[in-house]
Enzyme design. Structure first.
Site, PDB file in Angstrom:
ATOM      1  N   ARG A 139      -6.939   7.212   0.179  1.00 41.56           N
ATOM      2  CA  ARG A 139      -7.570   7.138  -1.156  1.00 41.56           C
ATOM      3  C   ARG A 139      -8.831   7.981  -1.235  1.00 41.56           C
ATOM      4  O   ARG A 139      -9.036   8.735  -2.193  1.00 41.56           O
ATOM      5  CB  ARG A 139      -7.877   5.697  -1.539  1.00 41.56           C
ATOM      6  CG  ARG A 139      -6.654   4.887  -1.856  1.00 41.56           C
ATOM      7  CD  ARG A 139      -7.015   3.462  -2.203  1.00 41.56           C
ATOM      8  NE  ARG A 139      -7.747   2.863  -1.086  1.00 41.56           N
ATOM      9  CZ  ARG A 139      -8.644   1.890  -1.195  1.00 41.56           C
ATOM     10  NH1 ARG A 139      -8.935   1.385  -2.367  1.00 41.56           N
ATOM     11  NH2 ARG A 139      -9.243   1.414  -0.131  1.00 41.56           N
TER      12      ARG A 139
ATOM     13  N   ASN B 283      -4.693   1.353  -3.781  1.00 45.82           N
ATOM     14  CA  ASN B 283      -3.658   0.808  -2.912  1.00 45.82           C
ATOM     15  C   ASN B 283      -2.800  -0.159  -3.708  1.00 45.82           C
ATOM     16  O   ASN B 283      -3.288  -0.822  -4.626  1.00 45.82           O
ATOM     17  CB  ASN B 283      -4.272   0.043  -1.732  1.00 45.82           C
ATOM     18  CG  ASN B 283      -4.825   0.959  -0.663  1.00 45.82           C
ATOM     19  OD1 ASN B 283      -4.448   2.119  -0.567  1.00 45.82           O
ATOM     20  ND2 ASN B 283      -5.723   0.440   0.138  1.00 45.82           N
TER      21      ASN B 283
END
Length: 89
Positions: A17, A35
């Site tokens: 990320r 996520n």
């Protein structure tokens, strides 16, 4: 242009990320990355066509510790964030 990406494989716990957000910001894209409970990563990105193509290419590789198995890409109907930022959730 806006796209939604679903990235599958070993993409959680490997800095995916943060790396995705850094690359998106460098390309001048806005949007978000997060996520998912199933172990995948989801992103929604907004920007120019060339930048979008570059982030999609990057998403297929990810950071060095990631093992990307599949990237699904869909057109996104979401409006771009009004502040032009890129967020990590």
């Amino acid at each position: 242009m806006a796209k939604r990406l679903m990235i599958e494989g070993r993409v959680q716990g490997v800095g995916y990320r943060a790396s995705f957000a850094a690359k998106a910001i460098a390309l001048g894209l806005s949007g978000w990355v997060r996520n998912r409970r199933d172990g995948s990563v989801e992103a929604c990105v907004h920007g120019e066509v060339a930048a979008m193509e570059a982030i999609i290419l990057w998403a297929r590789r990810g950071p060095i510790a990631a093992q990307v198995r599949n990237v699904t890409i869909e057109d996104a109907a979401e409006p771009a964030p009004s502040d032009g930022a890129f967020k990590i959730f």
